[in-house]
Design an enzyme around this catalytic site. Sequence first.
Site, short mmCIF file in Angstrom:
data_model
loop_
_atom_site.label_atom_id
_atom_site.label_comp_id
_atom_site.label_asym_id
_atom_site.label_seq_id
_atom_site.Cartn_x
_atom_site.Cartn_y
_atom_site.Cartn_z
N HIS A 52 1.15 -1.09 -0.19
CA HIS A 52 -0.13 0.04 -0.20
C HIS A 52 0.95 1.43 0.28
CE1 HIS A 52 1.09 0.84 4.02
NE2 HIS A 52 0.97 -0.67 4.61
N HIS B 128 4.42 1.36 1.81
CA HIS B 128 4.85 0.34 2.01
C HIS B 128 5.60 1.63 1.03
CE1 HIS B 128 2.57 -3.04 3.08
NE2 HIS B 128 2.99 -2.54 3.94
N CYS C 283 1.38 -8.41 20.80
CA CYS C 283 0.14 -8.49 20.75
C CYS C 283 0.70 -9.18 19.28
CB CYS C 283 0.83 -7.04 20.49
SG CYS C 283 -0.60 -5.62 19.32
N CYS D 3 2.05 -6.28 16.11
CA CYS D 3 3.15 -6.19 16.30
C CYS D 3 4.68 -6.84 16.16
CB CYS D 3 3.58 -5.39 17.48
SG CYS D 3 2.63 -4.02 17.89
N CYS E 120 -3.01 -2.51 22.19
CA CYS E 120 -1.57 -2.04 21.39
C CYS E 120 -2.30 -0.39 21.52
CB CYS E 120 -2.33 -3.02 20.62
SG CYS E 120 -0.62 -2.43 19.38
N HIS F 166 -2.24 -0.78 17.26
CA HIS F 166 -3.32 -1.57 17.27
C HIS F 166 -4.65 -1.83 17.42
CE1 HIS F 166 0.65 -3.58 15.55
NE2 HIS F 166 -0.24 -3.83 13.68
N LYS G 90 -5.85 8.29 9.82
CA LYS G 90 -5.19 7.57 9.18
C LYS G 90 -6.21 6.61 8.37
CE LYS G 90 -2.61 3.62 11.07
NZ LYS G 90 -2.94 2.41 11.66
N LYS H 243 -9.91 1.68 5.52
CA LYS H 243 -11.02 1.25 4.05
C LYS H 243 -12.29 1.48 4.41
CE LYS H 243 -8.92 -2.72 1.37
NZ LYS H 243 -8.22 -3.86 1.32
O1 ME8 Z 1 7.19 -3.52 9.72
N1 ME8 Z 1 2.80 5.84 5.94
O2 ME8 Z 1 6.77 -4.39 8.46
P1 ME8 Z 1 5.60 -3.32 7.39
C1 ME8 Z 1 4.03 5.83 5.66
N2 ME8 Z 1 7.74 -6.92 8.44
N3 ME8 Z 1 4.85 4.75 5.97
C2 ME8 Z 1 4.05 3.70 6.21
C3 ME8 Z 1 2.67 3.61 6.49
C4 ME8 Z 1 2.01 4.69 6.53
N4 ME8 Z 1 0.56 4.34 6.78
N5 ME8 Z 1 2.06 2.13 7.02
C5 ME8 Z 1 3.56 1.37 6.38
C6 ME8 Z 1 7.01 -4.38 9.22
N6 ME8 Z 1 4.01 2.27 6.50
C7 ME8 Z 1 8.25 -5.54 9.91
C8 ME8 Z 1 9.63 -4.73 8.89
S1 ME8 Z 1 12.46 -4.74 9.22
C9 ME8 Z 1 13.59 -5.74 9.53
C10 ME8 Z 1 11.09 -6.10 9.37
C11 ME8 Z 1 6.03 1.47 6.23
O3 ME8 Z 1 4.94 -4.81 5.87
C12 ME8 Z 1 6.77 1.65 6.91
O4 ME8 Z 1 8.52 1.38 6.27
O5 ME8 Z 1 4.50 -3.31 8.68
C13 ME8 Z 1 6.95 0.93 8.03
O6 ME8 Z 1 8.12 1.27 8.85
C14 ME8 Z 1 6.67 0.25 7.27
O7 ME8 Z 1 5.59 -0.28 5.79
C15 ME8 Z 1 5.81 -1.39 7.57
O8 ME8 Z 1 5.49 -2.33 7.06
#
Ligand code: ME8
Length: 648
Positions: free
Chosen positions: A20, A23, A128, A131, A145, A148, A298, A301
């Site tokens: 999304h 990411h 959690c 997390c 949390c 969440h 935030k 959907k």
């Molecule tokens: O945490 N605004 O993966 P994840 C900005 N697998 N950036 C955002 C965002 C938003 N609303 N939502 C997500 C994980 N991100 C672990 C990481 S690393 C060794 C393991 C981005 O799929 C942001 O960079 O939940 C956040 O830190 C990351 O997606 C979390 O991705």
Amino acid sequence: MSKKAFYVTTPIYYVNAEPHIGHAYTTVIADFLARWHRLAGYDSYFLTGTDEHGEKIAQAAKAAGEEPQAFVDRVSTRFKEAWKRLCIEYDDFIRTTEPRHKKIVQEILQKVYDAGDIYYGEYEGYYCVGCERFLTDKELVDGCCPDHGTPPEKRKEGNYFFRMEKYREWLIDYINSHPDFIRPEGYRNEVLSILSEPIGDLSISRPRERVPWGIPIPWDEKHVTYVWFDALINYVSAVGYPDGEKYQRYWDSVWHLIGKDIIKPHAIFWPTMLKAAGMPIYKHLNVGGFLMGPDGRKMSKTLGNVVDPFDLSEKYGADVVRYYLLSDVPYGQDASVGETHLVARYNADLANDLGNLLSRTITMIEKFCGGEIPAPKAKGSPDDELIALAESLPDKLETMVNRMQLNAAIREIWRFIGRANKYIDETMPWSLAKDSSQKERLDTVLYNLAEALRVAAVHISPIMPNTPAKIFEQLGIDDASLSSWESVKKWGGLPAGLKVSRKEIIFPRIDEKAKEKAKAEQETKAKAKEEKQAEAKEEAANIISIEDFAKVELRIAEVLEAEKVKGADKLLKLQVKIGDERRQIVAGIAKYYSPEELVGKKIVVVANLKPAKLRGELSQGMLLAASNEEGLSLITVDRDIESGARVK
Ligand code: ME8
């Protein structure tokens, strides 16, 4: 001289959800940094990937009715496809289920275990799954949390622990002696504040019988590695720790990019793990803010405010979405994003500033110089300012990019583009063209404009990888050396005599009104559809039998006393009377009711709820209240009735 190394990473994304905009945001920044450093002469290396182990993924696979491996294979591909659409050019894509990664995780675990920094113990705490970590009492908000909004599960189990607390003092010193280790500064302070109290040891394993989807602990097959200990290691496993050439070449220069949600694992778990394993610490942790919906809330959907970067790139092209994300959001801060903002920025910066500069320049060279870029001959007064600005850009950008001031760096490039547009207004080539004695001056002005476009095209290439070629095509440039970093440090690299050719307008203006109308219509349709679906879903989910309802014992309770719970802004502690019985109920209503106004009220409570502890206070029931976004109202009775009466 060998090139300086630059290594940039994104978080590896969980494959329980589709890619999304959050990411995309972090990944676009990483791609920009990789491209910018490559352009500026660094040997640049860019890693992204997917995080594929752990409970959360196993649960998602189960919900999708798939085997975990098949599930992670499928969703991981979705990320690769998404990155293609945004022209993300990573050098490597690591997946934590790959053998090359698992092997290194086991090696590092063994190393830390052999060094005596891992021990076995019992752990009890609140976990959690969202997390994928235990939360401390301090982190919980109203028992839930904070990220969440769900209550964590109480868990007690045998785990291996990493002696993280042992490295706390060392980490504080390290952060203090490396001021730009964690940035922007606000996040650095946040980490120091967490470290000002004991952080405890980190549970780094899970019993295999409960969580089979993980990497086995090398010395004890009954346990698997905790997903964060596994995931963080991707940054070194991908480059071939310990002996790989890439690890040797790049590791010291690494910049991690993350969102603020995962600061604790990256700023605390990871450096202490590296230290314990005897490995060098990463160079920078860059922490980005959160993107919110266009309404500042935030994205979700149900609120219908989700902005899909892939839909946007289909509509406007990858370059526009990338430009928007990079230029509009100050790094580190939360920001609202949306299509209306994007269109405003597009019209102002791309259609007006850059697009007009190109089309005006090409038109004038065609009209006044027979379509050939003239040689500069006679200098005039505003030339120096334009040239000085162009020649100062590389150094300025280098400083700003190094400090992660990305949107400010882009503003500098646009200041230069704006200066070039102003140069047209000042020099008025159409007037010069009318006076044959001004021919040399006219040639110089048009040359400078073409050169300004070349310089701008080179500087925007890491932001918008597809646009420079379009500008070069119109300017008749096909010599790759004219797109190098060296070639923009000194004015005048563009050879005279190139044949320009007008092509389609690169960024045609978007008619906002028509667009908005179409968007509004689309949104209304989408909302109606979503509401219908939500209603159907709710109906399906909400129908319960009379027997189910009868299980809930609702009774009238009279509030005898009420007071705030110390250290919890949202909680009130009520002493209530239910018939002959006296009970304590803790409720998250402090924002809406003062303790005084509650005393004497007759309210409705769920009387047969299992008692729970909230912030250390016993709560023997739950009160009923109606709530919406504006506030909350307690359910009371409209005629007097004795406490204890059953509500049916
Ligand atoms: O945490 N605004 O993966 P994840 C900005 N697998 N950036 C955002 C965002 C938003 N609303 N939502 C997500 C994980 N991100 C672990 C990481 S690393 C060794 C393991 C981005 O799929 C942001 O960079 O939940 C956040 O830190 C990351 O997606 C979390 O991705």
